[in-house]
Design a protein around this motif. Structure first.
Motif, PDB file in Angstrom:
ATOM      1  N   PHE A 125       0.769  -1.738  -0.085  1.00 47.47           N
ATOM      2  CA  PHE A 125      -0.332  -0.010  -0.413  1.00 47.47           C
ATOM      3  C   PHE A 125       0.987   1.087  -0.139  1.00 47.47           C
ATOM      4  O   PHE A 125       0.218   2.588  -0.730  1.00 47.47           O
ATOM      5  CB  PHE A 125      -0.607  -0.007   1.167  1.00 47.47           C
ATOM      6  CG  PHE A 125      -2.173  -1.482   1.493  1.00 47.47           C
ATOM      7  CD1 PHE A 125      -3.095  -1.278  -0.035  1.00 47.47           C
ATOM      8  CD2 PHE A 125      -2.116  -2.017   2.242  1.00 47.47           C
ATOM      9  CE1 PHE A 125      -3.842  -2.177  -0.193  1.00 47.47           C
ATOM     10  CE2 PHE A 125      -3.186  -3.020   1.963  1.00 47.47           C
ATOM     11  CZ  PHE A 125      -4.322  -3.433   0.936  1.00 47.47           C
ATOM     12  N   TYR A 126       2.304   1.359   0.796  1.00 47.98           N
ATOM     13  CA  TYR A 126       3.439   2.385   0.698  1.00 47.98           C
ATOM     14  C   TYR A 126       4.156   2.727  -0.490  1.00 47.98           C
ATOM     15  O   TYR A 126       4.260   4.117  -0.875  1.00 47.98           O
ATOM     16  CB  TYR A 126       3.174   2.124   1.632  1.00 47.98           C
ATOM     17  CG  TYR A 126       2.525   2.796   3.167  1.00 47.98           C
ATOM     18  CD1 TYR A 126       2.521   4.126   3.099  1.00 47.98           C
ATOM     19  CD2 TYR A 126       1.515   1.696   3.468  1.00 47.98           C
ATOM     20  CE1 TYR A 126       1.148   4.137   4.789  1.00 47.98           C
ATOM     21  CE2 TYR A 126       0.701   2.577   5.244  1.00 47.98           C
ATOM     22  CZ  TYR A 126       0.903   3.640   4.792  1.00 47.98           C
ATOM     23  OH  TYR A 126      -0.071   3.790   5.866  1.00 47.98           O
ATOM     24  N   ALA A 127       4.359   1.364  -1.214  1.00 48.37           N
ATOM     25  CA  ALA A 127       5.345   1.838  -2.664  1.00 48.37           C
ATOM     26  C   ALA A 127       4.045   2.562  -3.622  1.00 48.37           C
ATOM     27  O   ALA A 127       3.442   1.612  -4.051  1.00 48.37           O
ATOM     28  CB  ALA A 127       5.313   0.516  -2.838  1.00 48.37           C
ATOM     29  N   CYS A 128       5.286   3.250  -4.942  1.00 44.99           N
ATOM     30  CA  CYS A 128       5.235   3.072  -5.673  1.00 44.99           C
ATOM     31  C   CYS A 128       4.936   2.313  -6.780  1.00 44.99           C
ATOM     32  O   CYS A 128       5.480   1.656  -6.706  1.00 44.99           O
ATOM     33  CB  CYS A 128       5.694   4.676  -6.161  1.00 44.99           C
ATOM     34  SG  CYS A 128       5.607   5.082  -7.722  1.00 44.99           S
ATOM     35  N   ARG A 129       3.925   2.111  -7.145  1.00 44.19           N
ATOM     36  CA  ARG A 129       4.062   0.914  -7.965  1.00 44.19           C
ATOM     37  C   ARG A 129       4.924   0.873  -9.280  1.00 44.19           C
ATOM     38  O   ARG A 129       5.274  -0.186 -10.047  1.00 44.19           O
ATOM     39  CB  ARG A 129       2.274   0.628  -8.821  1.00 44.19           C
ATOM     40  CG  ARG A 129       1.000   0.471  -7.576  1.00 44.19           C
ATOM     41  CD  ARG A 129      -0.302   0.616  -8.070  1.00 44.19           C
ATOM     42  NE  ARG A 129      -1.027   0.244  -7.174  1.00 44.19           N
ATOM     43  CZ  ARG A 129      -2.041   0.318  -6.968  1.00 44.19           C
ATOM     44  NH1 ARG A 129      -2.667   0.612  -8.519  1.00 44.19           N
ATOM     45  NH2 ARG A 129      -2.977  -0.064  -5.980  1.00 44.19           N
ATOM     46  N   GLN A 173       6.501   5.977  -0.288  1.00 47.84           N
ATOM     47  CA  GLN A 173       5.382   6.949  -0.160  1.00 47.84           C
ATOM     48  C   GLN A 173       4.952   7.800   1.214  1.00 47.84           C
ATOM     49  O   GLN A 173       4.677   6.386   2.564  1.00 47.84           O
ATOM     50  CB  GLN A 173       3.758   7.156  -0.875  1.00 47.84           C
ATOM     51  CG  GLN A 173       4.417   6.610  -2.023  1.00 47.84           C
ATOM     52  CD  GLN A 173       5.387   7.723  -2.807  1.00 47.84           C
ATOM     53  OE1 GLN A 173       5.241   8.799  -3.046  1.00 47.84           O
ATOM     54  NE2 GLN A 173       6.401   6.945  -4.082  1.00 47.84           N
ATOM     55  N   LEU A 174       4.719   8.573   2.263  1.00 47.61           N
ATOM     56  CA  LEU A 174       4.667   8.795   2.996  1.00 47.61           C
ATOM     57  C   LEU A 174       2.778   8.481   3.612  1.00 47.61           C
ATOM     58  O   LEU A 174       2.509   8.579   4.408  1.00 47.61           O
ATOM     59  CB  LEU A 174       4.347  10.507   3.834  1.00 47.61           C
ATOM     60  CG  LEU A 174       5.377  11.046   2.948  1.00 47.61           C
ATOM     61  CD1 LEU A 174       5.713  12.434   3.880  1.00 47.61           C
ATOM     62  CD2 LEU A 174       7.022  10.534   5.347  1.00 47.61           C
ATOM     63  N   ASP A 175       1.736   8.704   2.168  1.00 49.00           N
ATOM     64  CA  ASP A 175       0.911   8.690   2.169  1.00 49.00           C
ATOM     65  C   ASP A 175       0.022   6.660   1.475  1.00 49.00           C
ATOM     66  O   ASP A 175       1.126   6.858   0.324  1.00 49.00           O
ATOM     67  CB  ASP A 175      -0.210   9.428   2.134  1.00 49.00           C
ATOM     68  CG  ASP A 175      -0.503  10.147   3.398  1.00 49.00           C
ATOM     69  OD1 ASP A 175      -0.174  10.415   4.253  1.00 49.00           O
ATOM     70  OD2 ASP A 175      -0.035  11.459   2.725  1.00 49.00           O
ATOM     71  N   PRO A 176       0.146   6.100   1.444  1.00 48.71           N
ATOM     72  CA  PRO A 176      -0.997   5.164   0.142  1.00 48.71           C
ATOM     73  C   PRO A 176      -1.343   6.130  -0.731  1.00 48.71           C
ATOM     74  O   PRO A 176      -2.564   6.234  -0.703  1.00 48.71           O
ATOM     75  CB  PRO A 176      -1.833   4.106   1.433  1.00 48.71           C
ATOM     76  CG  PRO A 176      -2.008   4.861   2.766  1.00 48.71           C
ATOM     77  CD  PRO A 176      -1.184   6.021   3.036  1.00 48.71           C
TER      78      PRO A 176
END
Ligand code: ZN
Length: 88
Positions: free
Chosen positions: A6-10, A16-19
């Motif tokens: 949920f937190y990694a850039c796809r 990322q700080l926010d999902p």
């Protein structure tokens, strides 16, 4: 990093700080990734568009979108390991 999904850039795997796609993985927040410059909810909508964007980004030398946020020791290969498997 405890919740890559949920937190990694796809696109590039930067945490990322926010999902980027919300806690349900389906509600994009339209932030811009500091690293690859993707806007969450647009170029990372589908596996196909993710691969196209990632390839273009890598081919244009994989520069950081916000260079001042680039970690001192940074490895593209390491970061790519954060990309959730279904988007690789
Ligand atoms: Zn990114």
């Amino acid at each position: 990093m405890n919740n890559n999904e949920f937190y990694a850039c796809r696109i590039c795997g930067t945490e990322q700080l926010d999902p980027p796609w919300g806690v349900d993985g389906q509600t994009p927040n339209y932030d811009i990734c500091d690293c690859c410059g993707v806007e969450f909810g647009y170029e990372d909508m589908s596996v196909d568009s993710i691969k196209v964007y990632r390839q273009k980004w890598v081919e244009s030398s994989a520069d950081w979108y916000r260079k001042k946020n680039k970690p001192q020791e940074w490895s593209l290969e390491k970061q790519f390991q954060n990309i959730p498997k279904q988007y690789r």
